[in-house]
Scaffold this active site. Structure first.
Site, mmCIF file in Angstrom:
data_model
loop_
_atom_site.group_PDB
_atom_site.id
_atom_site.type_symbol
_atom_site.label_atom_id
_atom_site.label_comp_id
_atom_site.label_asym_id
_atom_site.label_seq_id
_atom_site.Cartn_x
_atom_site.Cartn_y
_atom_site.Cartn_z
ATOM 1 N N ASP A 13 -11.996 -5.475 18.312
ATOM 2 C CA ASP A 13 -13.283 -6.143 18.092
ATOM 3 C C ASP A 13 -13.168 -7.659 18.008
ATOM 4 O O ASP A 13 -13.942 -8.314 17.301
ATOM 5 C CB ASP A 13 -13.970 -5.590 16.824
ATOM 6 C CG ASP A 13 -14.160 -4.094 16.881
ATOM 7 O OD1 ASP A 13 -14.404 -3.580 17.992
ATOM 8 O OD2 ASP A 13 -14.049 -3.425 15.831
ATOM 9 N N LYS A 16 -13.507 -9.140 23.006
ATOM 10 C CA LYS A 16 -12.955 -8.988 24.356
ATOM 11 C C LYS A 16 -14.070 -8.854 25.396
ATOM 12 O O LYS A 16 -13.975 -9.409 26.488
ATOM 13 C CB LYS A 16 -12.043 -7.746 24.423
ATOM 14 C CG LYS A 16 -10.838 -7.843 23.489
ATOM 15 C CD LYS A 16 -10.023 -6.565 23.489
ATOM 16 C CE LYS A 16 -10.724 -5.378 22.855
ATOM 17 N NZ LYS A 16 -10.909 -5.495 21.384
ATOM 18 N N GLY A 40 -15.613 -0.321 21.995
ATOM 19 C CA GLY A 40 -17.011 -0.751 22.086
ATOM 20 C C GLY A 40 -16.994 -2.237 22.382
ATOM 21 O O GLY A 40 -16.642 -3.029 21.526
ATOM 22 N N HIS A 41 -17.280 -2.604 23.615
ATOM 23 C CA HIS A 41 -17.192 -4.004 24.037
ATOM 24 C C HIS A 41 -18.599 -4.540 24.288
ATOM 25 O O HIS A 41 -19.314 -4.044 25.168
ATOM 26 C CB HIS A 41 -16.331 -4.135 25.303
ATOM 27 C CG HIS A 41 -14.901 -3.713 25.074
ATOM 28 N ND1 HIS A 41 -13.957 -3.708 26.062
ATOM 29 C CD2 HIS A 41 -14.260 -3.316 23.951
ATOM 30 C CE1 HIS A 41 -12.796 -3.318 25.558
ATOM 31 N NE2 HIS A 41 -12.965 -3.054 24.278
ATOM 32 N N THR A 136 -12.324 7.156 15.381
ATOM 33 C CA THR A 136 -13.707 7.121 15.851
ATOM 34 C C THR A 136 -14.238 8.545 16.071
ATOM 35 O O THR A 136 -15.413 8.709 16.401
ATOM 36 C CB THR A 136 -13.804 6.344 17.181
ATOM 37 O OG1 THR A 136 -12.953 6.979 18.135
ATOM 38 C CG2 THR A 136 -13.377 4.887 17.009
ATOM 39 N N GLN A 231 -9.081 -1.975 22.174
ATOM 40 C CA GLN A 231 -8.465 -2.024 20.838
ATOM 41 C C GLN A 231 -7.717 -3.362 20.666
ATOM 42 O O GLN A 231 -8.113 -4.341 21.283
ATOM 43 C CB GLN A 231 -7.534 -0.833 20.604
ATOM 44 C CG GLN A 231 -8.257 0.481 20.393
ATOM 45 C CD GLN A 231 -8.693 1.160 21.675
ATOM 46 O OE1 GLN A 231 -7.903 1.369 22.573
ATOM 47 N NE2 GLN A 231 -9.954 1.536 21.781
#
Ligand code: GDP
Ligand code: IMO
Ligand code: MG
Length: 435
Positions: A13, A16, A40-41, A136, A231
């Site tokens: 997080d 990226k 989650g980007h 997750t 990640q």
């Protein structure tokens, strides 16, 4: 300069998605090499229409470059793909006017996530109780476990009725034993899973390709290839805070194995660091701030998981982690994100060592005992206490913000190529073009 890798240098997080989106403008192709829909980007795109709200995309499996029209996007062999999640994400992105024909390529060697992987992941977490990893819950670890146990099912198998049926039947049978005995779960019937996966196959099949060959060709033709890590280094299965990690190599080695590219083709490695540190899930976090300062960072940085919505744990910038990441990945350039989140922080701390017993560690210890019980050694910096949001020119940063940025650059001995001062593309200071 064919290949540029983007690596998260903390616990994920780092921003990226935003950085890849910016770099993708100059790239020919963008590739994901590991992880799955645990990622989650976030990419925020300014609306072309005056007065209209910005558009927000959260990408989980699709490379963030998919938003840029015409760019080729690869999902490499090192990624684990849940076809249900992929189809959902493709449909969402398609509904916003993005097309995939001729520009999305999924490796035939990528492994699939099946419903039993989710059951295993979620139930193991429940059984572990206080000792859980805080995954997750997406089945990522169990899918990689099957890959390494050599019972995984790959994209190429999805295209072969006979082989798929054989492997799926065998897996459902062996998993049923575990599911019923350990989780009191009835297991899955072959026909139901088959029918469901045939629906996904209809959507995905046209995009399954020999990605190794395509990227190899890009490199030979000197096309600009951007590698999008998921990640972060401290979640790397080998180099992270094991066992509180994910199940893939988020660091640079994962880029080579997860796509099939030679290390010598990677000419630049951009390390992304947040101006402070966050972590989601359990595990050691030496610079964590559990009190008011941590809450302030969480609120000002909107630090809630892009995948699970969980509040992220927040803390000071950890120079031990960043130095380790820089060495491990051969970071050639840095991108600093979320500098603006520190705008109202009067005193800012940077950890330069971990004190444990009589010793100060400036190298990353492997021992959880040390990581959990060490005292961070801090250097302090005066906060700038003025807004930096949206600044796109280094000279316009307050002097104290410049001093903070320079202190981090000096600590790591690496220059910054980018400093991010907000969520949007244009809220960025570009110091060096990398393509
Ligand atoms: P990723 O997983 O590394 O792509 O990062 P995430 O998308 O999970 O989380 C980063 C969050 O920070 C997202 O909401 C981004 O929109 C946001 N973000 C990125 N850069 C900046 C920045 O410079 N300032 C602020 N305030 N937010 C940022
Ligand atoms: P991006 O790409 C932050 C964390 C989980 C958990 C551990 C293992 O958005 O930076 P997993 O489901 O992978 O088995 O969970 O890893 N984790 C992440 N934390 N950002 C991510 O991805 C993450 N992907 C996994 O919270 O602690
Ligand atoms: Mg994220």
């Amino acid at each position: 300069m064919p290949v540029l890798a983007v690596i998260g240098c903390q616990w994920g997080d780092e921003g990226k998605g935003k950085v890849v989106d910016i770099l993708a403008q100059d790239a020919d192709s963008i590739a994901r090499y590991q992880g799955g829909h645990n990622a989650g980007h976030t990419v925020i795109v300014r609306s072309g229409q005056k007065g209209a709200a910005d558009e927000k995309f959260i990408l989980h499996l699709l490379p963030s470059g998919i938003i840029q029209p015409g760019k080729r996007c690869y999902i490499g062999n090192g990624v684990v793909v849940d076809p249900k999640a992929l189809v959902k994400e493709m449909e969402e992105v398609e509904s916003r006017g993005i097309t995939f024909a001729g520009r999305l390529f999924i490796s035939e060697r990528a492994h699939l996530i099946f419903p039993y992987h989710h059951v295993y992941d979620q139930n193991e977490e429940t059984i572990q109780g206080a000792k859980k990893i805080g995954t997750t819950g997406r089945g990522i670890g169990p899918a990689y476990a099957d890959k390494h146990a050599r019972v995984g099912i790959r994209m190429v198998d999805l295209l072969d009725d006979e082989l798929l049926a054989k492997r799926l039947r065998a897996n459902l049978e062996s998993k049923k034993l575990l599911l019923t005995s350990r989780y009191n779960h009835p297991g899955y019937e072959f026909q139901a899973v088959w029918d469901e996966f045939m629906e996904y196959r209809k959507k995905i099949a046209p995009y399954i390709h020999n990605v190794f060959h395509l990227i190899s060709d890009d490199i030979t033709q000197d096309r600009k290839v951007l590698l999008e890590g998921a990640q972060g280094v401290m979640l790397d299965i080998d180099h992270g805070t094991y066992p509180y990690v994910t199940s893939s190599n988020a660091s640079i080695g994962g880029a080579c194995t997860g796509l099939g590219i030679p290390p010598s083709s990677i000419k630049k490695v951009l390390g992304i660091i947040k101006a402070y540190t966050t972590r989601v899930g359990e595990g050691p976090f030496p610079t964590e701030l559990t009190g008011e300062q941590g809450n302030l960072l969480r609120e000002q940085g909107k630090e809630y998981g892009a995948t699970t919505g969980r509040p992220r744990r927040c803390g000071w910038f950890d120079g031990v982690v960043a130095q380790f990441s820089a060495k491990l990945n051969g970071i050639t350039h840095l991108a600093l994100t979320k500098l603006d989140v520190l705008d109202n922080t009067p005193n800012i701390k940077v950890c330069v060592g971990y004190k444990y017993g009589n010793r100060i560690y400036d190298e990353m210890p492997a021992s959880l005992k040390i990581l959990e019980n060490c005292e961070p050694v801090y250097q302090e910096y005066a906060g700038w206490m003025s807004p930096t949001t949206g600044i796109d020119d280094f000279s316009k940063l307050p002097d104290k913000a410049k001093a903070y940025v320079e202190a981090i650059s000096n600590l790591l001995g690496i220059e910054f190529a980018m400093i991010s001062t907000g969520q949007r593309r244009d809220e960025t200071i570009i110091l060096k073009r990398l393509f």
